[in-house]
Design an enzyme around this catalytic site. Sequence first.
Site, mmCIF file in Angstrom:
data_model
loop_
_atom_site.group_PDB
_atom_site.id
_atom_site.type_symbol
_atom_site.label_atom_id
_atom_site.label_comp_id
_atom_site.label_asym_id
_atom_site.label_seq_id
_atom_site.Cartn_x
_atom_site.Cartn_y
_atom_site.Cartn_z
ATOM 1 N N ASP A 1 3.937 -9.297 2.912
ATOM 2 C CA ASP A 1 4.610 -8.706 1.764
ATOM 3 C C ASP A 1 3.967 -7.334 1.516
ATOM 4 O O ASP A 1 2.871 -7.059 2.005
ATOM 5 C CB ASP A 1 4.428 -9.622 0.551
ATOM 6 C CG ASP A 1 4.958 -8.990 -0.715
ATOM 7 O OD1 ASP A 1 6.095 -8.492 -0.700
ATOM 8 O OD2 ASP A 1 4.220 -8.976 -1.723
ATOM 9 N N ASP B 1 2.193 -12.557 -2.642
ATOM 10 C CA ASP B 1 1.555 -12.833 -3.935
ATOM 11 C C ASP B 1 2.532 -13.082 -5.074
ATOM 12 O O ASP B 1 2.131 -13.556 -6.121
ATOM 13 C CB ASP B 1 0.635 -11.672 -4.325
ATOM 14 C CG ASP B 1 1.420 -10.455 -4.807
ATOM 15 O OD1 ASP B 1 2.465 -10.167 -4.203
ATOM 16 O OD2 ASP B 1 0.985 -9.806 -5.768
#
Length: 613
Positions: free
Chosen positions: A308, A505
Site C-alpha cells: 500500500d 495499514d
Amino acid sequence: MLAGFFVRTLLVLLPTFGLGLGFVLPLLGQPAWQDRVWGAFTVPVLIVLVYDIVASLRRGEVGLDIVAVLSMAAALVVGEELAAVVVALMYAGGQFLEAFAERHARREMTALLARAPRSAVRYRAGGLEEVDLDLIVPGDRLLIRQGDVIPADGIVASGLAVLDQSALTGEPIPVQQHAGDQVMSGSNNAGEAFDLTVSHRAAESTYAGIVRLVDGAQRSKAPMSRLADRFAIVFLGVTVLIAAVAWFFTGDPVRAVAVLVVATPCPLILAVPVAIVSGLSRAARHSILIKGGKAIEALARVNSLVLDKTGTLTDGRAKVVAVNVSDGADPDEVLRLAASLDQASKHIIAQTIVAEAQGRLLKLAVPSDVVETPGEGVRGVVEGRSIAVGGIQFVMSKLPQGTENRLQAKKVAGAVIVAVAIDGHFAGEIRLADELRSGTQLLLQRLRMLGVQRIVLATGDRSEVADAIAAGLGIDAVRSGLTPDQKVLVVLSERKNGPVMMIGDGVNDAPSLAAADVGVAMGARGAAASAEAADVVILVDHLDRILPAMQIARRSRFIALEGVIAGIGLSLIGMVAAALGYLTPVEGALIQEAIDVAVILNALRALGDGKLS
C-alpha cells in the site's frame, strides 16, 4: 479441533498427575492399582486424540497423530500401561505447546466494527433524534457532526463536507464535497457539521461491504497443515510396516508395540511449536507480532510483495515540505504568521501548519478578528497585520483587484498548496505532502536480497500520485485508483508468481491483507481492521521491521525443519532397534523422552540472535 486451550492444558495435567500417582501407589501399599491408574489417565488423551483424528480425516487431512493413537492403544492392549501414559504425556505436551503458540501470538485485537458508528442523528418531525443504524433507510436526512464517522452512503444535502477518507482510499489529505456530491460511509467528518441524505442502508454501504470482503477473504484462504504432517503418510506407512514385520517374524506383539512407541512422533510434534514460540518471542522483541505458526511459515516463503502507499511506503500524514515565498520574504516569518492565524481553525491542514511552526520553535501570536470560510480558508489579524491563509483562489479573492501570484512553484503530484497573504500582498505558499519514508529504497533492495522477486504498489490514490511515489524505487508494477475489492484482485493475481505478502495499514487494506498468503499491518497508527485481518502486525511505525520479521521467520522455519528431520532420523533408528528386540516399550518411551529433550534444545535456538543480515 475439539480441544481448546483449556482442554489442552487439562490433558497435560492428567497424564502428569497419573504418572506421578502411579509411582506413589506402591509406597502406599497399593501396587496392584499402579497399572490401572496409568491406563485410566491415558484414556482421556486417547479419546480426544481419536476425535481430532476423525475430524481431520473428514477434512481430507492425514497427520502423524495416528501413530500416537496406535502406540497408546497397542500399549494398553498388551499391558504396557507405563509406556502408554508416558506417550500420552509426551503427546499432550506437544499439543499444549502448539496451542500455547497460537494463544500467545493472537492477542486480543480490536474488531473491525469497533470504529464503525452504532447510531446516527436523524431529522424527524422538525427535530433531531438519535437512532440505531438498522433504522436508517434511503431518503433519511442525517446530521453529520464534526468528528463523526459517516454511517451510510449518501449525498451531501447542505453545507460543505470536509472528509477524511484515509481509512477508505488511503489518501491522507481531506477532500471537500459540496451539496449533491456522493459520500462514502466510513469517511470521517474533518470539518464542520453538514446534512447527508442517505442513499443506501448501512448494511448495504461501502463500509459494511469492506467488512464482508474481509470475512470472505479469510474464509477462502486455504489453511496450511502443520509442518511435520507433510511427512505423515510416508512416516506412518514405514512405522506400520516395521511394526508388522517385527510382529510377523517374532510372534511377539510387544515388539510391535515397542516400535510404535519409539515411532510416536513427539519430537516432530514438539520441534515445530517450540521453534515457533521461540520465533514469536524473538519477533516480539523487535516489536513484531506474528500470529502463530502458519504466519511464520508463510512469511518464510514469500516470493511477491504488494505494498500500500499511504501509511506504508509513506508516513501517512501530510507534513509541511516547503515554504516558498515571494519578494524576498522570510520563510519562517511567513510560516509563523500563517500558523498564528491557523490556531483559530480546526481544519486538519491548519493544525498541521501550526504543528510545523511549533516544531520549528517559532513564537506564535494570538489572532483576532478571525473569519473562517469552511473548507476554503481563514482571515484575521495577527500582531496588527492582516493575514489570509487558505486555498489559492480564496487568498487571491482577498487581495486587491489585479494582484498576481508571481510565485511559480513547481507542482508536485499529491501535494497541497496553502497560500498566504500579508497586508494585502501575496507572501508565499506552504506546500504539504505525504512524504516517502526515509530508507525505503534500501529496504526494497534488501527485501529482494531476501528472495522477494516481484514488488507491486497497490493504492487507492490517483495514478500521478502513485507514479511519483514509485519513481526510482525499482517497483515492478504500479496499480492505482483501486477500490478495496480491486486490491484483493491484485493480490490474487500475484499468486501466480508464488506466495504473496501484502503490507498495508488502512481499513481499505483489510480485505487484501486477509486474502494474501501473509498480510502485514502497520499497527502503530493503522486501522484496527487491518490489524485484525493481518497475519503479522508491526507494532511500531517503522516499515523496515519487515526485514527482521522475514529473517526470524526463515530461521525459525529452518530450525523447525531441522527438528523434524532429526526426529524422523532418530525415530527410525529407534524403531529398528525395537524391532530387533533391543528396546522394550518403556525403554522406547524413555528414549523418545531423550530425543524430545534434544529436539527442544535445538528448537530453542530460534530464540537466539543468529545472523540478521
